[in-house]
Enzyme design. Structure first.
Site, PDB file in Angstrom:
ATOM      1  N   ASP A 241       0.844  -1.189   0.000  1.00  0.00           N
ATOM      2  CA  ASP A 241       0.000   0.000   0.000  1.00  0.00           C
ATOM      3  C   ASP A 241       0.877   1.236   0.000  1.00  0.00           C
ATOM      4  O   ASP A 241       1.635   1.490  -0.916  1.00  0.00           O
ATOM      5  CB  ASP A 241      -0.946  -0.059   1.200  1.00  0.00           C
ATOM      6  CG  ASP A 241      -2.047   0.987   1.122  1.00  0.00           C
ATOM      7  OD1 ASP A 241      -2.715   1.196   2.127  1.00  0.00           O
ATOM      8  OD2 ASP A 241      -2.200   1.609   0.069  1.00  0.00           O
ATOM      9  N   THR A 242       0.818   2.004   1.051  1.00  0.00           N
ATOM     10  CA  THR A 242       1.417   3.329   1.100  1.00  0.00           C
ATOM     11  C   THR A 242       2.929   3.330   1.247  1.00  0.00           C
ATOM     12  O   THR A 242       3.498   2.462   1.881  1.00  0.00           O
ATOM     13  CB  THR A 242       0.824   4.068   2.312  1.00  0.00           C
ATOM     14  OG1 THR A 242      -0.579   3.879   2.326  1.00  0.00           O
ATOM     15  CG2 THR A 242       1.131   5.535   2.265  1.00  0.00           C
ATOM     16  N   VAL A 243       3.575   4.343   0.674  1.00  0.00           N
ATOM     17  CA  VAL A 243       4.975   4.649   0.994  1.00  0.00           C
ATOM     18  C   VAL A 243       4.970   5.953   1.775  1.00  0.00           C
ATOM     19  O   VAL A 243       4.021   6.742   1.694  1.00  0.00           O
ATOM     20  CB  VAL A 243       5.843   4.785  -0.269  1.00  0.00           C
ATOM     21  CG1 VAL A 243       5.848   3.486  -1.057  1.00  0.00           C
ATOM     22  CG2 VAL A 243       5.386   5.940  -1.150  1.00  0.00           C
ATOM     23  N   GLN A 273      -6.239   5.489   3.258  1.00  0.00           N
ATOM     24  CA  GLN A 273      -5.772   6.224   4.439  1.00  0.00           C
ATOM     25  C   GLN A 273      -4.727   7.262   4.109  1.00  0.00           C
ATOM     26  O   GLN A 273      -4.521   8.209   4.868  1.00  0.00           O
ATOM     27  CB  GLN A 273      -5.240   5.225   5.473  1.00  0.00           C
ATOM     28  CG  GLN A 273      -3.745   5.149   5.644  1.00  0.00           C
ATOM     29  CD  GLN A 273      -3.047   4.415   4.506  1.00  0.00           C
ATOM     30  OE1 GLN A 273      -3.701   3.862   3.633  1.00  0.00           O
ATOM     31  NE2 GLN A 273      -1.732   4.400   4.510  1.00  0.00           N
ATOM     32  N   SER A 299       1.152   2.572   6.699  1.00  0.00           N
ATOM     33  CA  SER A 299       1.038   1.794   5.473  1.00  0.00           C
ATOM     34  C   SER A 299       0.195   0.565   5.767  1.00  0.00           C
ATOM     35  O   SER A 299       0.038   0.173   6.916  1.00  0.00           O
ATOM     36  CB  SER A 299       2.424   1.379   4.970  1.00  0.00           C
ATOM     37  OG  SER A 299       2.332   0.643   3.775  1.00  0.00           O
TER      38      SER A 299
END
Length: 427
Positions: A241-243, A273, A299
């Protein structure tokens, strides 16, 4: 907590070594008992400089691509440190780190992001300045190569005050409105097809075939779930998902940022998110009520992180005396066993956090001003790739943190970290 595994490592005297370093043997980490870890090498630097910690997602990092994941984390750290050395504030440095992470085809952010159900790329990003407490975010934005730059521009514009006729400037824009605002504020558009990579396109086609097959077959809930989990692992970096990144600058200001292409095969218009306030990132300078400056970037599964507001929860936890224990408890009670996620069988996510405080020590001939930085990461996913660097290091250190053998993803967690002391002469 049933199935909870605690795995802790401490890295001390980070200013002494520029080589890549693995965490030491498991042990508890205390903020107070690390304050004497100062290297003789750093007794007389001219400036504090700053510190950066980045992550390339909490999810599944294949061994075959470990070198690429670590390399992009090193480049992101170096980009942020270069800005810090040039005198930039934390918020500018953290944005620079995110641009590097977004530009890599190996991360699920910006270039090479996951495609949604319609075969389009829609990105989320946010950034928070711990000094002003201003925040900027974009959600489900298409056609912009670096979404974090739009989020950062929103933050900067908001700091200028009200618009004409007393209008309140936006801090969070989505979709076409976010794209149009970005273009009118000088951020060049980038066709979505140019943001897709061979890997992201092949992953999309493979996932689409599996979805179509699953919809045709009456295999039952359990088989569908097993197939979905298998697909996530096969997808490699596509399931990440997120970095994100967190930074403390030479003035002691903190900043945090996140960027994400979102979950593979997400519904068009879905916002994860990475764009939500208090969920993707958090940064807050020390004040009368809070003795520590804190920064957090998260993440994992966006829906899980949104429902628990994990970034803000972890930031609040960092005001406790023992940061390691506080993060452990926050991940356990505020995330894994959160009542808001009681219906979930696997709670997937990860965080990077730092906290820092100023200290002045009287020496025989001069005063030494220092910033004590404690940084940690924790995840319930199979792995999490991180990188970290101080402005006095020659190069970044990287590490792919993995759950201990036998641990169950979504039910167990790993927690590691270290301490860094930055010092300068008080003029």
């Amino acid at each position: 907590m049933t199935g909870l595994s605690r795995y802790a490592g401490v890295m001390e005297n980070l200013m002494n070594s520029a080589e890549e370093q693995q965490p030491s043997s498991p042990q508890a980490n205390s903020w107070s008992n690390q304050q004497d870890s100062v290297s003789s090498k750093n007794q007389n630097p001219k400036s504090v400089g700053g510190f950066v910690l980045v992550h390339a997602g909490a999810g599944y990092h294949s061994e075959s691509k470990a070198k690429e994941y670590k390399h992009v984390c090193k480049r992101a750290c170096q980009r942020a440190v270069d800005r810090l050395k040039a005198g930039a504030f934390a918020v500018e440095a953290v944005a620079a780190a995110l641009v590097e992470l977004e530009d890599s085809p190996f991360t699920n952010a910006g270039m090479g992001s996951n495609l949604n159900l319609s075969g389009e790329i829609e990105c989320d990003a946010s950034i928070m300045d711990g000094k002003s407490l201003h925040y900027g975010a974009v959600g489900a934005i298409s056609g912009i190569k670096n979404p974090v730059l739009v989020a950062n521009r929103l933050l900067n514009e908001a700091q200028k005050g009200k618009l004409s006729a007393g209008r309140i400037p936006p801090c969070f824009l989505v979709g076409q409105g976010a794209h149009d605002w970005a273009v009118t504020h000088g951020i060049p558009p980038c066709p979505s097809e140019k943001m897709a990579t061979k890997f992201s396109l092949s992953a999309y086609k493979r996932n689409k075939r599996k979805m179509e097959l699953a919809e045709k077959m009456d295999t039952g809930h359990n088989q569908t779930k097993k197939r979905r989990q298998s697909s996530e692992n096969e997808n490699g970096s596509g399931c990440l998902d997120t970095v994100g990144a967190i930074v403390v600058d030479q003035e002691g200001n903190v900043a945090a940022a996140v960027s994400s292409g979102g979950l593979a095969m997400k519904h068009p218009g879905r916002v994860g998110q990475a764009a939500h306030y208090g969920c993707g990132c958090w940064a807050e300078n020390a004040c009368n009520m809070n003795p520590y400056s804190t920064a957090v970037s998260t993440s994992g599964c966006g829906e899980h992180l949104i429902r628990t507001m994990l970034a803000r929860e972890c930031s609040a936890a960092m005001q406790s005396e023992d940061a390691h224990q506080a993060l452990l408890e926050a991940m356990q009670h505020k995330f894994i066993s959160s009542p808001f996620l009681a219906s979930e069988d696997r709670v997937l996510g990860g965080v990077i956090v730092l906290r820092c405080c100023r200290c002045v020590e009287a020496q025989p001939s001069q005063d030494i001003q220092g910033a004590l930085v404690e940084f940690l990461w924790s995840h319930t996913t199979e792995s999490m790739c991180v990188g970290y660097m101080s402005a006095q290091d020659s190069k970044a250190k990287t590490h792919i943190s993995r759950l201990p053998p036998g641990a169950v993803p979504g039910q167990s967690l790993a927690i590691e970290g270290g301490v860094c002391r930055l010092m300068s002469i008080v003029e």
